[in-house]
Design a protein around this motif. Sequence first.
Motif, PDB file in Angstrom:
ATOM      1  N   ASN A  25       0.839  -1.206   0.000  1.00 25.55           N
ATOM      2  CA  ASN A  25       0.000   0.000   0.000  1.00 25.55           C
ATOM      3  C   ASN A  25       0.872   1.253   0.000  1.00 25.55           C
ATOM      4  N   ILE A  26       1.997   1.172   0.695  1.00 25.14           N
ATOM      5  CA  ILE A  26       2.995   2.236   0.684  1.00 25.14           C
ATOM      6  C   ILE A  26       4.334   1.600   0.366  1.00 25.14           C
ATOM      7  N   SER A  27       5.005   2.092  -0.682  1.00 22.14           N
ATOM      8  CA  SER A  27       6.332   1.590  -1.032  1.00 22.14           C
ATOM      9  C   SER A  27       7.345   2.709  -0.824  1.00 22.14           C
ATOM     10  N   VAL A  28       8.511   2.348  -0.302  1.00 21.11           N
ATOM     11  CA  VAL A  28       9.572   3.314  -0.036  1.00 21.11           C
ATOM     12  C   VAL A  28      10.837   2.837  -0.745  1.00 21.11           C
ATOM     13  N   PHE A  29      11.374   3.686  -1.613  1.00 22.75           N
ATOM     14  CA  PHE A  29      12.624   3.400  -2.331  1.00 22.75           C
ATOM     15  C   PHE A  29      13.640   4.440  -1.852  1.00 22.75           C
ATOM     16  N   LEU A  30      14.551   4.034  -0.969  1.00 22.29           N
ATOM     17  CA  LEU A  30      15.407   4.981  -0.255  1.00 22.29           C
ATOM     18  C   LEU A  30      16.519   5.573  -1.107  1.00 22.29           C
ATOM     19  N   ASN A  31      17.190   4.743  -1.885  1.00 18.98           N
ATOM     20  CA  ASN A  31      18.359   5.191  -2.644  1.00 18.98           C
ATOM     21  C   ASN A  31      18.835   4.045  -3.519  1.00 18.98           C
ATOM     22  N   LEU A  32      19.756   4.356  -4.406  1.00 18.33           N
ATOM     23  CA  LEU A  32      20.318   3.327  -5.280  1.00 18.33           C
ATOM     24  C   LEU A  32      21.803   3.614  -5.477  1.00 18.33           C
TER      25      LEU A  32
ATOM     26  N   ALA B  23      14.303  12.531  -3.155  1.00 21.09           N
ATOM     27  CA  ALA B  23      14.454  13.577  -4.169  1.00 21.09           C
ATOM     28  C   ALA B  23      15.912  13.967  -4.380  1.00 21.09           C
ATOM     29  N   ASP B  24      16.795  13.606  -3.445  1.00 24.27           N
ATOM     30  CA  ASP B  24      18.208  13.974  -3.539  1.00 24.27           C
ATOM     31  C   ASP B  24      19.056  12.897  -4.206  1.00 24.27           C
ATOM     32  N   ASP B  25      18.448  11.790  -4.589  1.00 23.80           N
ATOM     33  CA  ASP B  25      19.196  10.654  -5.118  1.00 23.80           C
ATOM     34  C   ASP B  25      18.933  10.496  -6.618  1.00 23.80           C
ATOM     35  N   PRO B  26      19.841  11.008  -7.464  1.00 22.11           N
ATOM     36  CA  PRO B  26      19.584  10.987  -8.912  1.00 22.11           C
ATOM     37  C   PRO B  26      19.512   9.594  -9.515  1.00 22.11           C
ATOM     38  N   ALA B  27      20.055   8.589  -8.812  1.00 25.31           N
ATOM     39  CA  ALA B  27      20.015   7.229  -9.356  1.00 25.31           C
ATOM     40  C   ALA B  27      18.638   6.599  -9.235  1.00 25.31           C
TER      41      ALA B  27
ATOM     42  N   GLU C 130      21.816  -1.098 -14.017  1.00 23.19           N
ATOM     43  CA  GLU C 130      20.491  -1.022 -14.641  1.00 23.19           C
ATOM     44  C   GLU C 130      19.609  -2.188 -14.185  1.00 23.19           C
ATOM     45  N   ALA C 131      20.181  -3.379 -14.193  1.00 24.66           N
ATOM     46  CA  ALA C 131      19.420  -4.560 -13.768  1.00 24.66           C
ATOM     47  C   ALA C 131      19.106  -4.495 -12.275  1.00 24.66           C
ATOM     48  N   TYR C 132      20.064  -4.026 -11.496  1.00 26.14           N
ATOM     49  CA  TYR C 132      19.874  -3.888 -10.047  1.00 26.14           C
ATOM     50  C   TYR C 132      18.772  -2.877  -9.744  1.00 26.14           C
ATOM     51  N   GLY C 133      18.827  -1.711 -10.393  1.00 22.86           N
ATOM     52  CA  GLY C 133      17.800  -0.691 -10.180  1.00 22.86           C
ATOM     53  C   GLY C 133      16.426  -1.157 -10.624  1.00 22.86           C
TER      54      GLY C 133
ATOM     55  N   PRO D 140      14.674   8.510 -11.304  1.00 20.90           N
ATOM     56  CA  PRO D 140      14.059   8.143 -12.590  1.00 20.90           C
ATOM     57  C   PRO D 140      13.063   6.992 -12.497  1.00 20.90           C
ATOM     58  N   TYR D 141      13.087   6.266 -11.394  1.00 29.79           N
ATOM     59  CA  TYR D 141      12.178   5.132 -11.228  1.00 29.79           C
ATOM     60  C   TYR D 141      10.835   5.538 -10.616  1.00 29.79           C
ATOM     61  N   ALA D 142      10.627   6.830 -10.398  1.00 32.07           N
ATOM     62  CA  ALA D 142       9.353   7.283  -9.832  1.00 32.07           C
ATOM     63  C   ALA D 142       8.199   6.779 -10.692  1.00 32.07           C
ATOM     64  N   PRO D 143       7.214   6.114 -10.087  1.00 30.60           N
ATOM     65  CA  PRO D 143       6.132   5.490 -10.860  1.00 30.60           C
ATOM     66  C   PRO D 143       5.039   6.492 -11.240  1.00 30.60           C
ATOM     67  N   THR D 144       4.108   6.043 -12.065  1.00 28.52           N
ATOM     68  CA  THR D 144       3.014   6.908 -12.507  1.00 28.52           C
ATOM     69  C   THR D 144       1.686   6.596 -11.829  1.00 28.52           C
ATOM     70  N   LYS D 145       1.480   5.336 -11.407  1.00 27.54           N
ATOM     71  CA  LYS D 145       0.164   4.980 -10.849  1.00 27.54           C
ATOM     72  C   LYS D 145      -0.033   5.434  -9.404  1.00 27.54           C
ATOM     73  N   PRO D 146       0.804   5.014  -8.462  1.00 34.81           N
ATOM     74  CA  PRO D 146       0.565   5.457  -7.075  1.00 34.81           C
ATOM     75  C   PRO D 146       0.892   6.939  -6.916  1.00 34.81           C
ATOM     76  N   LYS D 147       0.358   7.544  -5.871  1.00 37.61           N
ATOM     77  CA  LYS D 147       0.677   8.944  -5.557  1.00 37.61           C
ATOM     78  C   LYS D 147       2.118   9.008  -5.063  1.00 37.61           C
ATOM     79  N   VAL D 148       2.922   9.885  -5.662  1.00 31.78           N
ATOM     80  CA  VAL D 148       4.340   9.968  -5.332  1.00 31.78           C
ATOM     81  C   VAL D 148       4.581  11.047  -4.281  1.00 31.78           C
ATOM     82  N   PHE D 149       5.276  10.662  -3.211  1.00 32.59           N
ATOM     83  CA  PHE D 149       5.724  11.584  -2.177  1.00 32.59           C
ATOM     84  C   PHE D 149       7.249  11.512  -2.111  1.00 32.59           C
ATOM     85  N   TRP D 150       7.855  12.635  -1.750  1.00 37.89           N
ATOM     86  CA  TRP D 150       9.308  12.728  -1.744  1.00 37.89           C
ATOM     87  C   TRP D 150       9.834  13.038  -0.343  1.00 37.89           C
TER      88      TRP D 150
END
Length: 461
Positions: A179-186, A221-225, A198-201, A228-238
């Motif tokens: 329901n809530i996904s968190v992607f911290l950094n890459l 928002a501070d992690d440029p890697a 690329e495969a890892y990300g 780019p993976y920000a999705p389109t369907k769920p509501k995005v928070f930074w």
Amino acid sequence: MFDLNGKKILVIGLARTGVATSLFCADHGAIATAVDTRAEFELAEAASKLRAAGISLKLGGYTEQVLAGHELVIPSPGVPADSEILKAARAQNIPIWSEIELADRFLNGRLIGITGSNGKTTTTSLIEYILKNSGYSTLLAGNIGTPLIGVVESTTDQTVTIAELSSFQLEWIEAFRPNISVFLNLTPDHLDRHGSMEAYGAAKARIFEKQIASDFAVLNADDPASTPYAPTKPKVFWFSRKQRVAQGAFLVDSEQIVFRHHGEEEVILKRSEIPLPGAHNLENVLAAVVATRLTGARPNEIANAIRSFAGVEHRLEFVAEHNGVRYYNDSKATNVDATLKALDAFPARILIILGGKDKGSDYTVLQTPLREKAILALLIGAAADKIEKQIHGSVAIERAGTIERAVEIAAHAARPGDVVLLAPACASFDQFENYEHRGRVFKQLVHALENHTAHSATGKR
């Protein structure tokens, strides 16, 4: 809910996740077979427990023939996607699911999933701690300890399950949906397994794949890697340490942590009130603020929990002060970026223990922080040769070989005010069962230093 009754399931690998998965399948009526390269005497208690549950075991190695007749394959996270057994399963069109995919089919209540290269365990633990202290019924699971499949039976419509998720687990999902996904950094990690960034990300970003419009995705928002993976369907928070964000949590005037939603801003707490050291832990706190606020925790509840959060074992964990020297256990620093963050948490005069099993990492990026902050690098494990070559000239180096010898050398070389830091930048599997085992051994060695001093002072032998 997925019906396991009568299904022929093959579980590959009998570490913690594989054992829990096998037992779950058997409990739900599946005809389960579990395989492992280890012999029965190496699995001991687990093997007898599985046999008692009616699970067929093939131990000491296996071939692709073991796939015959099976309708679903569930590999443990340690089984590489390019292994011969999984190649054969794909060739035979046998579905392959990770344990989290199976667990999600049975899970009740809400699910918060946390992934990223670094900070997962601290952030997962902090989110659970905040929600528990805010009155929610919580369950902590995933890569942090108890497999997600192991808590499924405890979930209800009222529970919030908080799960740490690795790229290995996310590789084999199909309908898995937090329901809530968190992607911290890459940052570079597990390149020996995934082959490329690329495969890892892409594996990490699968956490967003099945989310819907009513779900939330939280990114750095501070992690440029990873942005780019920000999705389109769920509501995005930074979340951000460096900039104001449209929706999410950020730092104002280097001091106040603010949460912004629908144009409204609310101050959560001051940066100075965060008990965890380091800029990376500020990011972890910001991510936790977003996830818990979206869950429904109130600002004062969030702030009170953060102020009292003591941190997590093996993550910049203070062990002891001995003869004016402080010892820190960051055994969870299993990649170079985590070690960079650990170095950044201290001002200077660090004696750092590096090494273990190499994961295809580039250690040259450690040169500048080692030159600026460290006075000695103590190298252990299989990666010592590579690390020495790549950090040569930046800091004094001692080839300790083992963690026991490293602690002994550090104790003699350190002076009052120095920091001895275990932040290996490597996996632990060359000399230890896992990073927890490595961290526990380090702590035991440090406490043995204290005990030796105490005994010497009292004349005891």
